[in-house]
Design an enzyme around this catalytic site. Structure first.
Site, PDB file in Angstrom:
ATOM      1  N   CYS A  56       1.188 -47.398  71.705  1.00  0.00           N
ATOM      2  CA  CYS A  56       1.845 -46.903  72.916  1.00  0.00           C
ATOM      3  C   CYS A  56       2.170 -48.045  73.887  1.00  0.00           C
ATOM      4  O   CYS A  56       1.614 -49.142  73.796  1.00  0.00           O
ATOM      5  CB  CYS A  56       1.013 -45.848  73.631  1.00  0.00           C
ATOM      6  SG  CYS A  56       0.436 -44.516  72.564  1.00  0.00           S
ATOM      7  N   ARG A  57       3.093 -47.771  74.778  1.00  0.00           N
ATOM      8  CA  ARG A  57       3.449 -48.624  75.909  1.00  0.00           C
ATOM      9  C   ARG A  57       3.551 -47.696  77.103  1.00  0.00           C
ATOM     10  O   ARG A  57       4.058 -46.578  76.982  1.00  0.00           O
ATOM     11  CB  ARG A  57       4.798 -49.319  75.723  1.00  0.00           C
ATOM     12  CG  ARG A  57       4.987 -50.064  74.412  1.00  0.00           C
ATOM     13  CD  ARG A  57       4.387 -51.465  74.454  1.00  0.00           C
ATOM     14  NE  ARG A  57       2.954 -51.411  74.248  1.00  0.00           N
ATOM     15  CZ  ARG A  57       2.138 -52.462  74.372  1.00  0.00           C
ATOM     16  NH1 ARG A  57       2.607 -53.629  74.747  1.00  0.00           N
ATOM     17  NH2 ARG A  57       0.849 -52.336  74.143  1.00  0.00           N
TER      18      ARG A  57
END
Length: 247
Positions: free
Chosen positions: A2-3
């Site tokens: 994820c970011r």
């Protein structure tokens, strides 16, 4: 892995965070620069939560599809302005579902939450902590994922009156003790402050001119970006920034 990002400051179009910068969140979905061994792309959904001007609760837009496939997002992001935003693109851990409700941000009242990382040994690693949660909270998780469970744990402490920085720090410390090797970059905002942990993954901050932007990776080449060292907790408002050790 994820970011994610969170912004507080003068209202800006969502596109200024999600789409327009050279390394905007949408680009980080398919060309991340610093995944640190936690996957290659973030194509398992996305979400954005924002506070409309004058609103006391956020609005969310989430999808199980890659952010670059959403034909409605560019127009929505260009037309929607906010001074408080939390957004994320997802790389699902193997074995966890790819569904809209598993995409951050998770929400409760004014709070928006995201997790970049993984809890090693989930779900067993969280069984001890989860034993203190009300059964209703466990039965109504957004999704059977480590991220949703982490939000339930943080939310439980917030509802009990614990300050958000203390709740986040205590949770990260406990999980690092019981589940070594976990990556616990947590991001929390209520529209007036941002609380973020750098614990096993990349995190940077850019502050100034009455605004603060916290992100897994810098959105551009602005020299004002500064990395948050691993093992630290950041608490920020548009005019104040504090970084303390999680130890």
């Amino acid at each position: 892995m994820c970011r994610h990002l969170a912004y507080l400051g003068p209202p800006v179009p969502l596109a200024a965070l999600l789409l327009d910068p050279p390394h905007a969140l949408a680009r980080q979905a398919w060309a991340p620069a610093d995944m640190r061994g936690g996957g290659t792309i973030n194509a398992d959904g996305f979400g954005v939560g924002w506070f409309p001007p004058g609103a006391d609760r956020p609005v969310r837009y989430r999808s199980a599809m890659p952010i670059w496939t959403d034909a409605a997002l560019p127009a929505l992001a260009a037309a929607t302005h906010s001074g408080a935003v939390l957004a994320a693109v997802r790389s699902a851990t193997i074995g966890m579902p790819v569904v809209e409700t598993a995409a951050a941000p998770f929400a409760d009242g004014r709070w928006l939450f995201s997790h970049n990382g993984v809890v090693r040994g989930f779900p067993g690693a969280l069984a001890g902590l989860a034993a203190d949660l009300p059964i209703e909270d466990l039965l109504t998780l957004d999704a059977p994922t480590d991220s949703a469970a982490l939000f339930a744990l943080v939310r439980h402490q917030l509802r009990a009156g614990k300050p958000p920085d203390e709740a986040m720090a205590a949770l990260v410390r406990e999980i690092r003790r019981t589940a070594p090797g976990s990556r616990l970059n947590l991001l929390l905002t209520d529209g007036s402050r941002i609380v973020a942990s750098a614990a096993g993954h990349a995190l940077s901050v850019r502050a100034g001119d009455g605004a603060v932007l916290v992100a897994s990776e810098p959105l551009d080449a602005d020299p004002a970006w500064r990395p948050i060292p691993d093992g630290n907790l950041l608490v920020a408002t548009p005019v104040h920034l504090a970084i303390t050790s999680l130890s």
